[in-house]
Scaffold this motif. Sequence first.
Motif, PDB file in Angstrom:
ATOM      1  N   ASP A  32       4.759 -51.825 -24.040  1.00  0.00           N
ATOM      2  CA  ASP A  32       3.720 -51.150 -24.823  1.00  0.00           C
ATOM      3  C   ASP A  32       3.557 -51.873 -26.147  1.00  0.00           C
ATOM      4  OD1 ASP A  32       1.872 -49.306 -25.748  1.00  0.00           O
ATOM      5  OD2 ASP A  32       3.391 -47.821 -26.313  1.00  0.00           O
ATOM      6  N   LYS A  33       2.893 -53.032 -26.107  1.00  0.00           N
ATOM      7  CA  LYS A  33       2.856 -53.874 -27.299  1.00  0.00           C
ATOM      8  C   LYS A  33       1.916 -53.324 -28.366  1.00  0.00           C
ATOM      9  CE  LYS A  33       1.621 -57.497 -25.072  1.00  0.00           C
ATOM     10  NZ  LYS A  33       1.063 -57.954 -23.926  1.00  0.00           N
ATOM     11  N   PRO A  34       2.380 -53.378 -29.607  1.00  0.00           N
ATOM     12  CA  PRO A  34       1.525 -53.019 -30.739  1.00  0.00           C
ATOM     13  C   PRO A  34       0.639 -54.210 -31.111  1.00  0.00           C
ATOM     14  CG  PRO A  34       3.656 -53.706 -31.535  1.00  0.00           C
ATOM     15  CD  PRO A  34       3.726 -53.748 -30.019  1.00  0.00           C
ATOM     16  N   LYS A  35      -0.263 -54.001 -32.021  1.00  0.00           N
ATOM     17  CA  LYS A  35      -1.062 -55.107 -32.550  1.00  0.00           C
ATOM     18  C   LYS A  35      -0.302 -55.820 -33.675  1.00  0.00           C
ATOM     19  CE  LYS A  35      -5.527 -56.430 -34.267  1.00  0.00           C
ATOM     20  NZ  LYS A  35      -6.868 -56.359 -33.782  1.00  0.00           N
ATOM     21  N   LEU A  36       0.533 -55.034 -34.403  1.00  0.00           N
ATOM     22  CA  LEU A  36       1.318 -55.560 -35.509  1.00  0.00           C
ATOM     23  C   LEU A  36       2.771 -55.149 -35.323  1.00  0.00           C
ATOM     24  CD1 LEU A  36       1.648 -56.851 -38.345  1.00  0.00           C
ATOM     25  CD2 LEU A  36       0.917 -54.653 -39.315  1.00  0.00           C
ATOM     26  N   PHE A  37       3.671 -56.129 -35.272  1.00  0.00           N
ATOM     27  CA  PHE A  37       5.097 -55.867 -35.169  1.00  0.00           C
ATOM     28  C   PHE A  37       5.773 -56.372 -36.435  1.00  0.00           C
ATOM     29  CE2 PHE A  37       9.403 -57.387 -33.762  1.00  0.00           C
ATOM     30  CZ  PHE A  37       9.988 -56.127 -33.803  1.00  0.00           C
ATOM     31  N   ILE A  38       6.535 -55.488 -37.093  1.00  0.00           N
ATOM     32  CA  ILE A  38       7.196 -55.796 -38.362  1.00  0.00           C
ATOM     33  C   ILE A  38       8.700 -55.651 -38.195  1.00  0.00           C
ATOM     34  CG2 ILE A  38       7.506 -55.058 -40.756  1.00  0.00           C
ATOM     35  CD1 ILE A  38       4.581 -53.909 -40.539  1.00  0.00           C
ATOM     36  N   ALA A  39       9.444 -56.631 -38.688  1.00  0.00           N
ATOM     37  CA  ALA A  39      10.907 -56.564 -38.711  1.00  0.00           C
ATOM     38  C   ALA A  39      11.384 -57.105 -40.054  1.00  0.00           C
ATOM     39  CB  ALA A  39      11.508 -57.374 -37.570  1.00  0.00           C
TER      40      ALA A  39
ATOM     41  N   LEU B  83       0.540 -59.747 -33.970  1.00  0.00           N
ATOM     42  CA  LEU B  83       0.887 -60.384 -35.228  1.00  0.00           C
ATOM     43  C   LEU B  83       2.278 -59.922 -35.622  1.00  0.00           C
ATOM     44  CD1 LEU B  83       0.022 -62.203 -37.605  1.00  0.00           C
ATOM     45  CD2 LEU B  83      -0.856 -60.138 -38.720  1.00  0.00           C
ATOM     46  N   PHE B  84       3.158 -60.864 -35.939  1.00  0.00           N
ATOM     47  CA  PHE B  84       4.519 -60.571 -36.373  1.00  0.00           C
ATOM     48  C   PHE B  84       4.617 -60.817 -37.877  1.00  0.00           C
ATOM     49  CE2 PHE B  84       8.605 -62.271 -37.694  1.00  0.00           C
ATOM     50  CZ  PHE B  84       9.445 -61.224 -37.352  1.00  0.00           C
ATOM     51  N   MET B  85       5.239 -59.874 -38.580  1.00  0.00           N
ATOM     52  CA  MET B  85       5.496 -60.042 -40.009  1.00  0.00           C
ATOM     53  C   MET B  85       6.935 -59.678 -40.334  1.00  0.00           C
ATOM     54  SD  MET B  85       2.312 -58.439 -42.106  1.00  0.00           S
ATOM     55  CE  MET B  85       0.689 -59.152 -42.074  1.00  0.00           C
ATOM     56  N   ASN B  86       7.561 -60.509 -41.154  1.00  0.00           N
ATOM     57  CA  ASN B  86       8.837 -60.196 -41.771  1.00  0.00           C
ATOM     58  C   ASN B  86       8.650 -60.533 -43.252  1.00  0.00           C
ATOM     59  OD1 ASN B  86      11.463 -60.382 -42.932  1.00  0.00           O
ATOM     60  ND2 ASN B  86      12.347 -60.732 -40.920  1.00  0.00           N
TER      61      ASN B  86
ATOM     62  N   LYS C 191       8.299 -64.441 -42.771  1.00  0.00           N
ATOM     63  CA  LYS C 191       7.541 -65.066 -41.678  1.00  0.00           C
ATOM     64  C   LYS C 191       6.316 -64.224 -41.384  1.00  0.00           C
ATOM     65  CE  LYS C 191      11.410 -67.140 -39.259  1.00  0.00           C
ATOM     66  NZ  LYS C 191      12.033 -67.446 -38.000  1.00  0.00           N
ATOM     67  N   VAL C 192       5.194 -64.889 -41.192  1.00  0.00           N
ATOM     68  CA  VAL C 192       3.976 -64.266 -40.677  1.00  0.00           C
ATOM     69  C   VAL C 192       3.511 -65.192 -39.564  1.00  0.00           C
ATOM     70  CG1 VAL C 192       1.622 -63.512 -41.175  1.00  0.00           C
ATOM     71  CG2 VAL C 192       3.398 -63.264 -42.930  1.00  0.00           C
ATOM     72  N   ILE C 193       3.599 -64.696 -38.325  1.00  0.00           N
ATOM     73  CA  ILE C 193       3.345 -65.540 -37.150  1.00  0.00           C
ATOM     74  C   ILE C 193       2.477 -64.776 -36.160  1.00  0.00           C
ATOM     75  CG2 ILE C 193       4.398 -66.747 -35.187  1.00  0.00           C
ATOM     76  CD1 ILE C 193       7.039 -66.790 -36.825  1.00  0.00           C
ATOM     77  N   TYR C 194       1.433 -65.426 -35.668  1.00  0.00           N
ATOM     78  CA  TYR C 194       0.698 -64.839 -34.558  1.00  0.00           C
ATOM     79  C   TYR C 194       1.424 -65.246 -33.271  1.00  0.00           C
ATOM     80  CZ  TYR C 194      -2.661 -63.449 -31.154  1.00  0.00           C
ATOM     81  OH  TYR C 194      -3.244 -62.846 -30.072  1.00  0.00           O
ATOM     82  N   ASP C 195       1.900 -64.255 -32.529  1.00  0.00           N
ATOM     83  CA  ASP C 195       2.626 -64.497 -31.283  1.00  0.00           C
ATOM     84  C   ASP C 195       1.617 -64.522 -30.135  1.00  0.00           C
ATOM     85  OD1 ASP C 195       4.120 -64.381 -28.951  1.00  0.00           O
ATOM     86  OD2 ASP C 195       5.604 -62.991 -29.770  1.00  0.00           O
ATOM     87  N   LYS C 196       1.266 -65.739 -29.690  1.00  0.00           N
ATOM     88  CA  LYS C 196       0.279 -65.896 -28.606  1.00  0.00           C
ATOM     89  C   LYS C 196       0.787 -65.314 -27.297  1.00  0.00           C
ATOM     90  CE  LYS C 196      -0.228 -70.236 -29.955  1.00  0.00           C
ATOM     91  NZ  LYS C 196      -0.461 -71.641 -29.928  1.00  0.00           N
TER      92      LYS C 196
END
Length: 164
Positions: free
Chosen positions: A101-108, A125-128, A115-120
């Motif tokens: 159940d993937k979100p649009k924005l994943f934060i850790a 979108l991943f943000m730390n 890090k701000v990375i678009y995970d193809k």
Amino acid sequence: MTRIGLISDTHGFVDERILNFFKDCDEVWHAGDIGNFETARKFEDFKPFKAVYGNIDNYEVRQLYPKINRFRCEDVDVMMTHIGGYPKRYEPLIKEILKADKPKLFIAGHSHILKVIYDKDMNLLFMNPGAAGNSGFHQVKTAIRFTIDGEQIKDVEIWEAKRG
């Protein structure tokens, strides 16, 4: 349009310059290792506040915030946790959740590395935000400010300050 201030790994320390960086934000989100009840309250008194607990957080903080916080901000599905890994190296439990159940924005948080990375592969979108406290190996404190406008995540800005 919602302006977000994103922070992690404060470890009980709030740099007043971060509050200034977040002054025009509508909400502050904290990706864990808050440090103590007083730090959490300082952010709660400042702006509407969403958070997760981290590995250094005590029982009191763990009673206030979940391990994984899943919520919507405008039209963006957000998932936030402290120890989550990052694209191509997600923690196993997190990877299973993201696949199911993937979100649009994943934060850790946790890594103390911004890090701000678009995970193809996961189409998210991943943000730390790195670390904003004075504890840890990092030499530069960091935080992120960004805007959510409907389905769009935009206007990402980075805050940096020397540690100490």
